[in-house]
Write a protein that holds these residues in place. Structure first.
Motif, PDB file in Angstrom:
ATOM      1  N   LYS A 137       0.869  -1.131  -0.030  1.00 51.99           N
ATOM      2  CA  LYS A 137       0.069   0.150  -0.056  1.00 51.99           C
ATOM      3  C   LYS A 137       0.826   1.275   0.087  1.00 51.99           C
ATOM      4  CE  LYS A 137      -1.932   1.252   3.661  1.00 51.99           C
ATOM      5  NZ  LYS A 137      -2.833   1.314   5.071  1.00 51.99           N
ATOM      6  N   TYR A 138       1.572   1.336   1.140  1.00 54.41           N
ATOM      7  CA  TYR A 138       2.830   2.575   1.107  1.00 54.41           C
ATOM      8  C   TYR A 138       3.530   2.233  -0.043  1.00 54.41           C
ATOM      9  CZ  TYR A 138       1.032   3.727   5.451  1.00 54.41           C
ATOM     10  OH  TYR A 138       0.254   4.030   6.484  1.00 54.41           O
ATOM     11  N   GLY A 139       3.992   1.415  -0.629  1.00 55.26           N
ATOM     12  CA  GLY A 139       5.056   1.353  -1.575  1.00 55.26           C
ATOM     13  C   GLY A 139       4.621   1.780  -2.880  1.00 55.26           C
ATOM     14  N   ALA A 140       3.136   1.285  -3.239  1.00 54.65           N
ATOM     15  CA  ALA A 140       2.568   1.754  -4.510  1.00 54.65           C
ATOM     16  C   ALA A 140       2.727   3.292  -4.869  1.00 54.65           C
ATOM     17  CB  ALA A 140       1.667   0.807  -4.858  1.00 54.65           C
ATOM     18  N   ILE A 141       2.015   3.705  -3.486  1.00 60.16           N
ATOM     19  CA  ILE A 141       1.820   5.210  -3.350  1.00 60.16           C
ATOM     20  C   ILE A 141       3.053   6.016  -3.611  1.00 60.16           C
ATOM     21  CG2 ILE A 141       0.963   7.014  -1.938  1.00 60.16           C
ATOM     22  CD1 ILE A 141      -0.906   5.250  -0.724  1.00 60.16           C
ATOM     23  N   ILE A 142       4.164   5.637  -2.985  1.00 61.47           N
ATOM     24  CA  ILE A 142       5.362   6.256  -3.293  1.00 61.47           C
ATOM     25  C   ILE A 142       6.126   5.856  -4.484  1.00 61.47           C
ATOM     26  CG2 ILE A 142       7.620   6.894  -1.945  1.00 61.47           C
ATOM     27  CD1 ILE A 142       6.211   5.766   0.699  1.00 61.47           C
ATOM     28  N   ALA A 143       6.206   4.496  -4.704  1.00 55.21           N
ATOM     29  CA  ALA A 143       7.140   4.110  -5.890  1.00 55.21           C
ATOM     30  C   ALA A 143       6.812   4.595  -7.235  1.00 55.21           C
ATOM     31  CB  ALA A 143       7.362   2.636  -5.811  1.00 55.21           C
ATOM     32  N   LEU A 144       5.624   4.494  -7.472  1.00 57.73           N
ATOM     33  CA  LEU A 144       5.118   4.739  -8.751  1.00 57.73           C
ATOM     34  C   LEU A 144       5.297   6.479  -9.516  1.00 57.73           C
ATOM     35  CD1 LEU A 144       1.821   2.720  -9.211  1.00 57.73           C
ATOM     36  CD2 LEU A 144       4.241   2.125 -10.040  1.00 57.73           C
ATOM     37  N   PRO A 145       4.830   7.194  -8.144  1.00 59.05           N
ATOM     38  CA  PRO A 145       5.440   8.783  -8.880  1.00 59.05           C
ATOM     39  C   PRO A 145       6.868   8.897  -8.636  1.00 59.05           C
ATOM     40  CG  PRO A 145       3.683   8.749  -7.036  1.00 59.05           C
ATOM     41  CD  PRO A 145       4.014   7.236  -7.145  1.00 59.05           C
ATOM     42  N   THR A 146       7.499   8.451  -7.846  1.00 60.77           N
ATOM     43  CA  THR A 146       8.986   8.535  -7.691  1.00 60.77           C
ATOM     44  C   THR A 146       9.526   7.990  -9.021  1.00 60.77           C
ATOM     45  OG1 THR A 146       8.760   8.391  -5.280  1.00 60.77           O
ATOM     46  CG2 THR A 146      11.022   8.106  -6.592  1.00 60.77           C
ATOM     47  N   ILE A 147       9.302   7.028  -9.447  1.00 64.29           N
ATOM     48  CA  ILE A 147      10.156   6.350 -10.658  1.00 64.29           C
ATOM     49  C   ILE A 147       9.482   7.020 -11.831  1.00 64.29           C
ATOM     50  CG2 ILE A 147       8.374   4.471 -11.071  1.00 64.29           C
ATOM     51  CD1 ILE A 147      10.800   2.879 -12.014  1.00 64.29           C
ATOM     52  N   SER A 148       8.470   7.661 -11.828  1.00 61.30           N
ATOM     53  CA  SER A 148       7.882   8.289 -13.109  1.00 61.30           C
ATOM     54  C   SER A 148       8.608   9.597 -13.263  1.00 61.30           C
ATOM     55  CB  SER A 148       6.445   8.481 -12.745  1.00 61.30           C
ATOM     56  OG  SER A 148       5.594   7.580 -12.994  1.00 61.30           O
ATOM     57  N   ILE A 149       8.869  10.474 -12.182  1.00 62.90           N
ATOM     58  CA  ILE A 149       9.668  11.707 -12.141  1.00 62.90           C
ATOM     59  C   ILE A 149      11.218  11.482 -12.599  1.00 62.90           C
ATOM     60  CG2 ILE A 149      10.180  11.833  -9.712  1.00 62.90           C
ATOM     61  CD1 ILE A 149       9.113  14.648 -12.269  1.00 62.90           C
ATOM     62  N   GLU A 150      11.515  10.184 -11.961  1.00 60.38           N
ATOM     63  CA  GLU A 150      12.997   9.954 -12.170  1.00 60.38           C
ATOM     64  C   GLU A 150      13.433   9.757 -13.536  1.00 60.38           C
ATOM     65  OE1 GLU A 150      15.672   7.867  -9.604  1.00 60.38           O
ATOM     66  OE2 GLU A 150      14.705   8.758  -7.868  1.00 60.38           O
ATOM     67  N   LEU A 151      12.332   8.823 -14.205  1.00 66.69           N
ATOM     68  CA  LEU A 151      12.432   8.571 -15.682  1.00 66.69           C
ATOM     69  C   LEU A 151      12.316   9.590 -16.536  1.00 66.69           C
ATOM     70  CD1 LEU A 151      10.621   5.110 -15.742  1.00 66.69           C
ATOM     71  CD2 LEU A 151      13.161   5.297 -15.859  1.00 66.69           C
ATOM     72  N   LEU A 152      11.560  10.605 -16.138  1.00 69.44           N
ATOM     73  CA  LEU A 152      11.530  11.775 -17.112  1.00 69.44           C
ATOM     74  C   LEU A 152      12.565  12.599 -16.742  1.00 69.44           C
ATOM     75  CD1 LEU A 152       9.662  14.029 -18.551  1.00 69.44           C
ATOM     76  CD2 LEU A 152       8.738  14.914 -16.214  1.00 69.44           C
ATOM     77  N   MET A 153      13.223  12.585 -15.643  1.00 67.71           N
ATOM     78  CA  MET A 153      14.671  13.456 -15.523  1.00 67.71           C
ATOM     79  C   MET A 153      15.650  12.870 -16.319  1.00 67.71           C
ATOM     80  SD  MET A 153      14.086  16.151 -13.760  1.00 67.71           S
ATOM     81  CE  MET A 153      12.545  16.352 -14.552  1.00 67.71           C
ATOM     82  N   LEU A 154      15.659  11.493 -16.204  1.00 66.09           N
ATOM     83  CA  LEU A 154      16.655  10.705 -17.086  1.00 66.09           C
ATOM     84  C   LEU A 154      16.396  11.179 -18.483  1.00 66.09           C
ATOM     85  CD1 LEU A 154      18.656   8.669 -17.187  1.00 66.09           C
ATOM     86  CD2 LEU A 154      17.010   6.790 -17.168  1.00 66.09           C
ATOM     87  N   PHE A 155      15.229  11.060 -19.154  1.00 59.74           N
ATOM     88  CA  PHE A 155      14.892  11.429 -20.513  1.00 59.74           C
ATOM     89  C   PHE A 155      15.512  12.653 -20.666  1.00 59.74           C
ATOM     90  CE2 PHE A 155      12.260  13.085 -24.056  1.00 59.74           C
ATOM     91  CZ  PHE A 155      12.384  12.223 -24.754  1.00 59.74           C
ATOM     92  N   VAL A 156      15.634  13.539 -19.889  1.00 59.29           N
ATOM     93  CA  VAL A 156      15.918  14.935 -19.964  1.00 59.29           C
ATOM     94  C   VAL A 156      17.759  15.086 -19.958  1.00 59.29           C
ATOM     95  CG1 VAL A 156      16.054  17.520 -19.217  1.00 59.29           C
ATOM     96  CG2 VAL A 156      14.001  16.182 -19.093  1.00 59.29           C
ATOM     97  N   MET A 157      17.977  14.218 -19.316  1.00 56.71           N
ATOM     98  CA  MET A 157      19.570  14.153 -19.004  1.00 56.71           C
ATOM     99  C   MET A 157      20.300  13.381 -20.311  1.00 56.71           C
ATOM    100  SD  MET A 157      20.087  15.781 -16.407  1.00 56.71           S
ATOM    101  CE  MET A 157      21.924  15.475 -16.108  1.00 56.71           C
ATOM    102  N   ILE A 158      19.802  12.433 -21.113  1.00 52.90           N
ATOM    103  CA  ILE A 158      20.235  11.874 -21.992  1.00 52.90           C
ATOM    104  C   ILE A 158      19.687  11.921 -23.275  1.00 52.90           C
ATOM    105  CG2 ILE A 158      20.872   9.479 -22.926  1.00 52.90           C
ATOM    106  CD1 ILE A 158      21.154   8.710 -20.178  1.00 52.90           C
TER     107      ILE A 158
END
Length: 433
Positions: A412-433
């Protein structure tokens, strides 16, 4: 191919079942984790049936390449040993006590201080060591202060498995995936610094929104102190860690492999501890306790999963997975799929499996896929306890200290935190490379 797939899937299913239902057994009072035994049996079956050719496994174990599994284990254990030594010298506990005093009775202050303390310690040491060290302190402090430990425990766990993406040494999955792609320490850092910082801050905002109501009550004052027995040991340990990090940064420029840098650094710390104990005739607890705390079960687990993945590669199964993932959206495909796959088979075997799959991609998409998989392997740790060894250890510690936190609570807590976190990190990764 079918036989290999059946054996591999059976091993993964039994691995998950053991983590959930029968994580360990006791033989003559000695507790033995079952997850590595199950993976070892699966690897032995594949080797004996020639589905994972012994010569292929041997060639990779004795190769001079940076992705030699033995070199990766040396790198990981050397850095872990340095971190554990620093903990035995009292660094983590001392900082945790200071953090609790700086809060001055405010749970809001304590929450943010512990989060950033976890982040900083994780960046420069290791997520597993931080979790093993700070979790007992948080349980003890919250029990004495009569406050709910869950906000702090969850914040500590997710912070340790998010900020571990900053440096290549933060997680064994980082080490394996980055070295398999020939990524240097400094190149890794340049790409991952922005996704890690942005993801960490987004994650912190989510954590605060989740727990702000539970943090309103003041902390009941408790006297918590900790004195460092030998400041010289701690100072030398920190100096060796600092020198090690500097040489890891420049390793690609001086043509020295990272595993050798970390091994020499750990050896220097051991030698220093030996000499000082002989000269001063002080107790040997620091050294013996440090070696006792090393995660030795990771060795058979890592090597067994390596053998299983060799079989999957040899039988062409990895290529078929690549047909699904290798597309124009490889960054997102690898990022999200690695997050979920590591919660099916654990992040270490997932990383070993994914390392060779992006080979058919163009240069930019290849590196995007590798970095995205690294992010998924770290963030996936707090989706379920199966995702990483850190989750297994964390759940075990909560059970030991009688903190109620079920498998469903974790999700429950993992899904609430993990999904937004990975989404923003992947977006930042897309910007960096």
């Amino acid at each position: 191919m079918i036989a290999t797939l059946v054996i591999a899937l059976s091993t993964f299913i039994l691995l998950i079942a053991s983590i959930l239902f029968f994580p360990s057994i006791k033989i003559k009072g000695i507790k033995i984790d079952l997850y590595w035994i199950i993976s070892l049996i699966g690897a032995i079956i594949l080797l004996c049936s020639s589905l994972s050719p012994i010569n292929e496994v041997y060639n990779q174990l004795t190769s001079s390449s940076a992705i030699n599994p033995l070199k990766i284990l040396v790198l990981f254990f050397s850095m872990t040993l340095i971190s554990v030594f620093l903990d035995e010298f009292g660094l983590f506990r001392y900082l945790a006590v200071i953090a609790s005093k700086k809060a001055k009775g405010s749970q809001y202050s304590l929450f943010f201080i512990l989060y950033f303390l976890t982040a900083i310690l994780t960046i420069f040491t290791s997520n597993d060591v931080v979790i093993l060290t700070l979790t007992p302190f948080i349980c003890f402090f919250c029990k004495n202060s009569k406050i709910n430990p869950l906000p702090y425990l969850i914040a500590e766990f997710v912070a340790a498995n998010t900020w571990s993406t900053m440096f290549i040494i933060g997680n064994p999955t980082n080490i394996y995936l980055a070295t398999s792609a020939g990524i240097t320490f400094i190149s890794y850092f340049k790409v991952m610094i922005v996704p890690t910082i942005v993801g960490g801050l987004v994650e912190l905002a989510i954590l605060f929104l989740l727990f702000r109501k539970k943090l309103k009550d003041p902390i009941i004052a408790t006297e918590t102190t900790y004195v460092i027995e030998s400041k010289i040991d701690l100072i030398v340990g920190l100096l060796i860690l600092g020198v090690c990090l500097v040489f890891l940064v420049i390793s690609s420029y001086i043509n020295v492999e990272m595993w050798l840098v970390s091994c020499i650094s750990a050896g220097a710390l051991i030698l220093f501890t030996l000499i000082t104990r002989i000269v001063t005739k002080r107790h040997w607890n620091y050294m013996s306790d440090s070696f006792k705390r090393l995660p030795y079960q990771l060795i058979p687990f890592f090597l067994s999963m390596f053998v299983i993945v060799v079989a999957l590669n040899y039988q062409g199964i990895s290529e078929k997975i690549g047909l699904v993932l290798n597309n124009d959206n490889a960054l997102w495909a690898y990022g999200y799929s690695s997050l979920f796959v590591c919660n099916l088979i654990n992040n270490i075997p997932m990383s070993i499996l994914y390392a060779n799959i992006p080979n058919g991609l163009s240069s930019i998409e290849y590196y995007r896929a590798i970095y995205a998989t690294i992010i998924g392997s770290n963030i996936g740790a707090f989706l379920t306890p199966i995702g990483a060894l850190a989750g297994i250890m964390f759940s075990g510690l909560l059970h030991k200290y009688e903190v109620k936190f079920s498998f469903l609570d974790f999700i429950k807590y993992g899904a609430i935190i993990a999904l937004p976190t990975i989404s923003i990190e992947l977006l930042m990764l897309f910007v960096m490379i």
